[in-house]
Write an enzyme that holds these catalytic residues in place. Structure first.
Site, PDB file in Angstrom:
ATOM      1  CE  LYS A 163      -3.847   2.072   2.627  1.00 15.72           C
ATOM      2  NZ  LYS A 163      -4.785   1.886   3.760  1.00 15.72           N
ATOM      3  CB  SER A 219      -8.051   3.753   2.904  1.00 15.89           C
ATOM      4  OG  SER A 219      -7.191   3.136   3.858  1.00 15.89           O
ATOM      5  CB  SER A 245      -8.370   0.914   5.820  1.00 15.92           C
ATOM      6  OG  SER A 245      -9.069   2.124   5.877  1.00 15.92           O
TER       7      SER A 245
END
Lengths: 505, 106
Positions: free
Chosen positions: A81, A156, A180
């Site tokens: 990420k 997210s 997330s």
């Protein structure tokens, strides 16, 4: 290079194939890069580092040939990420305010995965500074759900979830401040684990809300998560919130089944307004499958659970308003020049932060301001203390808590962007775990309207292995984790025009 | 003395005024276009109205919980890491081994 006959589609399968010599890291990486190139519509990656990946794969294969493999995961392609700093590789956290930033060091988790031989293909797209539930808040465009490109992948960590679900990589890192990791895992039909607060290092991770942030893995199966946790969990002296406690072997702990495991189902979860009844019945069916394996289902109550959302949306923005004060255009990233220093700060932040980030900074500024600090911020901390006590009490009576991961399946892009509070409700089931610091796991447990939904399991702090054992048992007796999203149509054939551009034929 | 004079202590009685928003933007060092201000005020007021549910929870003597695990404040050797040059490399301007920033004193 000879292509693989049937590319392994889980991390564990890839590990077995590498060990058996039926594939190489170079083949796995080449296959993954090809998958990434075939699916640009997902917008899952912000940065692909093909040359570094090829080089790392070659080194991995050489180690294995020499009998010096770094372990079962050596040579397997993964992604990080974009909230995790990667030395020499751009890191933007999905924000324009960090455009061009190339960290001089890597996050501890990135270093741990490199040490295990995992090959990073690049950085995945995300909601800006991890603020979002749909991945529509990325400054670099939304990620799309591989099950239906007109829908959101969750957020997210939406880029990581979409990349794993679509088979671009076999595992990825995510961060989870209010769901997330678990929420996008559920909406993309994969497995995701938010470890206990302090179990995994956050050194080198772009901070959103420091009392809630945690790093964890996303992968197709619980077995894959266990493999990744074995190289991720542990104390890091560079993170003051890291817990110095013994780390179990997560893969070894997968066996044993769930006979006698007490699973509490908070009635507040199943009574939540807005919970799609089809999701509720899917989750109930999943729990019955665990019951059939010997688990004991119990009705429990956590009265303050419904207040997780207001507590979270006071505390997280408050912490964000402080954490994001450092981005001002002075030291790193772009700057919008202005006549005075104060105006330069305000213009840089105003023009380079996205709408949701600005909204949360202002919300946090409000609840921390004189006259409102006690009424909102301190009050939320007090309710958090009571909620934590309620969780601890009920987790003395049962071993695990269970419920839905999300209120519904993935929604359409743009469907909830006009109402921030409606968007917040997407996280209603995942926030509590972060507030109390417990581990949380999401596993795929069915389809609603042809779209995946997840079963969430939550446990006592530092008891990830209990969750993984329950999740693995579930996946040993069901097939939801084996479902794959539809393959994209083959890219249209193109011809190269004079000058280099391509046109469809 | 409260920053937002239109409100009473502990409870938001009125929507955020434009003056409130100006004060918030100043504190947060943010600038937003004029045409976005009304929507921003509406959004913030709407979100805050949902937070008012917290006021109804009894928390007698409950100690505020800042984080799941209290800070332990571990110490570590005072060593420069990563190398100073790698940090400076990100700076737009540097001079004499330091990051050169805009003038802060007028």
């Amino acid at each position: 290079m000879t292509p693989m006959a049937t590319p392994p589609d889980t991390l564990a399968a890839a590990a077995r194939a590498l060990a058996a010599g039926t594939t190489t890291s170079a083949q796995l990486v080449e296959h993954a890069l090809q998958r990434i190139a075939e699916q640009p519509a997902l917008n899952a990656f912000l940065h692909v580092n093909a040359s570094a990946a090829h080089s790392a794969a070659a080194q991995s294969d050489a180690r294995r040939t020499a009998g010096q493999s770094h372990g079962p995961l050596d040579g397997i392609p993964v992604a990080h990420k974009d909230a995790l700093c990667t030395q020499g590789v751009p890191t933007t956290a999905g924000s324009r305010i960090l455009e061009g930033y190339v960290p001089p060091y890597s996050a501890t988790v990135v270093t741990q995965w490199e040490a295990a031989g995992l090959v990073s293909l690049g950085k995945t797209n995300m909601d800006e500074f991890a603020m979002g539930s749909s991945n529509e808040n990325s400054a670099y465009g939304p990620v799309r759900n591989p099950w239906d490109l007109s829908r959101i992948p969750g957020g997210s960590s939406g880029g990581s979830a979409a990349a794993v679900a679509a088979g671009l990589v076999l595992g990825a890192t995510g961060t989870d401040t209010g769901g997330s990791i678990r929420q996008p895992a559920a909406l993309c039909g994969i497995s995701g684990l938010k470890p206990t607060y302090g179990r995994v290092s956050r050194f080198g991770v772009v901070a959103y809300a420091s009392s809630l942030d945690q790093v964890g893995p996303l992968a197709r199966t619980v077995e894959d998560l266990a493999f990744l946790m074995d190289v991720t969990a542990g104390h890091d002296p560079r993170d003051s919130t890291s817990v110095d406690a013994p780390v179990p072997h997560h893969v070894d702990a997968l066996g044993g089944g769930v006979k006698g495991l007490r699973i509490g189902i908070p009635r507040e979860f199943m009574q939540t307004p807005g919970l799609d009844p089809r999701v509720a019945s899917t989750v109930t069916e999943a729990l019955r499958a665990l019951e059939a394996q010997g688990a004991i289902l119990e009705d429990v109550s956590i009265p303050l659970l419904p207040l997780s959302l207001p507590v979270y949306y006071v505390l997280a923005p408050a912490e964000a308003s402080s954490n994001l004060a450092r981005y001002d255009g002075v030291r790193v990233g772009p700057r919008v020049e202005a006549a005075s220093l104060a105006e330069m700060y305000a213009r840089t932040r105003g023009e380079l932060f996205g709408a949701e980030v600005k909204r949360r900074i202002l919300l946090g500024t409000y609840v921390l301001s004189a006259g409102y600090h006690d009424a909102y911020y301190v009050k939320a901390q007090k309710v958090r203390a009571r909620l934590t006590a309620e969780f601890a009490k009920v987790l003395q009576e049962v071993d695990v808590l269970a419920g839905p991961t999300t209120p519904g399946p993935a929604f359409k892009l743009g469907e909830k962007t006009q109402d921030p509070y409606t968007m917040f409700l997407s996280d209603v089931f995942t926030l509590a775990c972060n507030l109390v610091g417990s581990p949380g796991l999401s596993v795929p447990c069915g389809l609603v309207d042809g779209l995946p939904v997840g079963l969430q399991l939550m446990g006592r702090p530092m008891e990830e292995t209990t969750l993984l054992r329950a999740g693995h048992t579930y996946q040993q007796h069901t097939d939801w984790h084996r479902l794959r999203p539809p393959e994209p149509p083959p890219p249209a054939a193109t011809v190269r025009q004079k000058g280099g551009s391509h046109v469809p034929v | 003395m409260y920053l937002f004079q239109t409100h009473t202590k502990g409870a938001r009685k009125m929507p955020l005024t434009d003056q409130d928003l100006t004060q918030l933007l100043t504190l947060a060092r943010l600038q937003v276009p004029a045409e976005q201000r009304d929507q921003l005020r509406t959004d913030l007021a709407s979100i805050l109205s949902h937070m008012d549910a917290l006021a109804r929870v009894e928390t007698p003597e409950a100690p505020p919980l800042a984080a799941p695990k209290g800070p332990t404040l571990p110490t570590r050797p005072d060593e420069v890491h990563p190398p100073r040059d790698s940090g400076l490399a990100q700076a737009r301007h540097q001079r004499d081994g330091l990051i050169q920033v805009p003038r802060v004193m007028e």
